[in-house]
Design a protein around this motif. Structure first.
Motif, short mmCIF file in Angstrom:
data_model
loop_
_atom_site.label_atom_id
_atom_site.label_comp_id
_atom_site.label_asym_id
_atom_site.label_seq_id
_atom_site.Cartn_x
_atom_site.Cartn_y
_atom_site.Cartn_z
N PRO A 17 -2.97 -13.28 2.10
CA PRO A 17 -2.31 -11.84 3.15
C PRO A 17 -1.45 -10.78 3.20
O PRO A 17 -0.38 -11.70 3.27
N PHE A 18 -1.88 -9.35 3.85
CA PHE A 18 -0.26 -9.44 3.83
C PHE A 18 -0.91 -9.22 5.14
O PHE A 18 -1.64 -9.07 6.37
N ARG A 19 0.43 -9.42 6.32
CA ARG A 19 0.85 -9.13 7.34
C ARG A 19 1.00 -7.59 7.50
O ARG A 19 1.52 -6.20 6.72
N PHE A 20 -0.36 -7.36 9.09
CA PHE A 20 -0.26 -5.58 9.12
C PHE A 20 0.39 -5.70 10.74
O PHE A 20 0.10 -6.32 11.91
N ASP A 21 1.74 -4.60 10.68
CA ASP A 21 1.80 -4.12 12.04
C ASP A 21 0.93 -3.15 13.03
O ASP A 21 0.70 -2.29 12.30
N PRO A 22 0.91 -4.01 13.99
CA PRO A 22 -0.49 -3.06 14.94
C PRO A 22 0.31 -1.90 15.05
O PRO A 22 -1.02 -1.11 14.89
N ALA A 23 0.97 -1.17 14.75
CA ALA A 23 1.03 0.53 14.71
C ALA A 23 0.82 0.75 13.66
O ALA A 23 0.59 2.35 13.92
N PHE A 24 0.52 0.50 12.04
CA PHE A 24 0.13 0.91 11.16
C PHE A 24 -1.03 0.32 10.68
O PHE A 24 -1.78 0.93 9.70
N ARG A 25 -2.03 -0.45 11.83
CA ARG A 25 -3.53 -0.47 11.54
C ARG A 25 -4.39 0.24 10.98
O ARG A 25 -5.22 0.38 10.51
N LEU A 26 -4.39 1.46 12.10
CA LEU A 26 -4.97 2.84 11.87
C LEU A 26 -5.02 3.55 10.75
O LEU A 26 -6.11 3.95 10.12
N PRO A 27 -3.89 3.57 10.57
CA PRO A 27 -3.76 4.96 9.61
C PRO A 27 -3.93 4.02 7.95
O PRO A 27 -4.54 4.68 7.24
N LEU A 28 -3.33 3.34 8.08
CA LEU A 28 -3.68 2.14 6.82
C LEU A 28 -5.09 2.27 6.82
O LEU A 28 -6.27 2.72 5.26
N PHE A 51 -4.56 -3.96 -2.88
CA PHE A 51 -4.56 -2.97 -1.31
C PHE A 51 -5.22 -1.56 -1.40
O PHE A 51 -5.10 -0.39 -2.40
N GLY A 52 -6.06 -2.22 -1.68
CA GLY A 52 -7.34 -0.40 -0.53
C GLY A 52 -7.76 -0.36 -1.71
O GLY A 52 -8.06 -1.15 -2.47
N TRP A 74 9.91 2.10 8.53
CA TRP A 74 8.46 2.24 8.20
C TRP A 74 7.73 3.71 7.18
O TRP A 74 7.20 3.38 6.00
N TRP A 75 8.95 4.79 6.92
CA TRP A 75 8.98 5.96 5.77
C TRP A 75 9.13 5.08 4.45
O TRP A 75 8.56 6.28 4.11
N ARG A 76 9.77 4.13 4.63
CA ARG A 76 9.58 3.84 2.96
C ARG A 76 8.96 2.25 2.73
O ARG A 76 8.77 2.46 1.80
N ALA A 77 8.21 2.48 3.08
CA ALA A 77 7.15 1.07 3.37
C ALA A 77 6.18 0.62 3.20
O ALA A 77 5.53 -0.67 3.09
N VAL A 78 5.81 1.39 4.49
CA VAL A 78 4.28 1.51 4.97
C VAL A 78 3.31 2.24 4.35
O VAL A 78 3.39 3.58 3.60
N GLY A 79 2.37 1.84 3.58
CA GLY A 79 1.50 2.31 2.48
C GLY A 79 2.35 1.98 1.29
O GLY A 79 2.39 1.81 1.25
N PRO A 80 0.95 3.02 0.14
CA PRO A 80 1.44 2.82 -0.60
C PRO A 80 3.17 3.91 -1.12
O PRO A 80 2.52 5.12 -1.07
N THR A 90 5.54 -0.15 -3.80
CA THR A 90 5.34 -0.46 -2.59
C THR A 90 4.11 -0.56 -2.13
O THR A 90 3.49 0.61 -2.15
N PHE A 91 3.77 -1.44 -1.68
CA PHE A 91 2.53 -2.08 -0.65
C PHE A 91 2.84 -3.20 0.46
O PHE A 91 2.65 -3.69 0.03
N GLY A 92 2.24 -1.96 1.17
CA GLY A 92 3.16 -2.64 2.48
C GLY A 92 2.61 -1.67 3.80
O GLY A 92 1.65 -1.19 3.83
N SER A 93 2.12 -2.41 4.55
CA SER A 93 1.90 -2.99 6.19
C SER A 93 2.51 -3.26 7.04
O SER A 93 2.18 -3.51 8.09
N SER A 94 3.82 -3.60 6.63
CA SER A 94 4.57 -4.27 7.88
C SER A 94 6.27 -3.87 7.58
O SER A 94 6.02 -3.70 6.44
#
Length: 143
Positions: A17-28, A51-52, A74-80, A90-94
């Motif tokens: 499973p992916f690791r999800f940082d709490p700050a990015f759960r809702l936007p993702l 990844f979704g 975060w701006w380089r790693a979170v999201g696709p 990159t498929f990032g959630s943390s």
């Protein structure tokens, strides 16, 4: 009608499973990326990154290098993300860290259809070391 008997146990599929940082759960989640829709699945003959709505499919044998990486901005790693430097995805959630998988043959991932093809993928799974070890030559599910 007679059917052949299966030979041996079914191939195991390992789930990372992916690791999800709490700050990015809702936007993702707004993109459709949640814990139930984001994982790396590894079988002896298949490597699938979900990844979704995005998917990357290849074989473990296509993975020629794995490298632990991070932490990330975060701006380089979170999201696709598409890397303009090397064309990797990159498929990032943390931002804590992840694993970069390099391929012998580039594979599609970000857009439907066969293009563009990416030479690598970075995934922010909860246990990147376990995924790295599972992909090691000679492991069950590895190349």
């Amino acid at each position: 009608m007679s059917y052949p008997e299966p030979t041996g146990p079914p191939s195991p599929v390992r789930h990372f499973p992916f690791r999800f940082d709490p700050a990015f759960r809702l936007p993702l989640a707004l993109l459709g990326v949640r814990s139930g829709t984001a994982a790396v699945e590894l079988a002896p003959d298949a490597l699938v990154v979900r990844f979704g709505p995005w998917r990357l499919r290849t074989t473990p044998a296509n993975v020629v290098d794995v490298e632990l990486s991070g932490p990330y901005r975060w701006w380089r790693a979170v999201g696709p993300h598409l890397s303009l430097a090397d064309g990797g995805v990159t498929f990032g959630s943390s931002v804590a860290g992840g694993l970069c998988l390099r391929f012998d043959e580039p594979v599609p991932a970000l857009a439907p259809g066969p293009w563009p093809r990416h030479p690598a993928v970075t995934v922010t799974v909860a246990d990147p070391t376990a995924l790295r070890d599972a992909l090691a030559p000679g492991s069950s599910g590895g190349a």
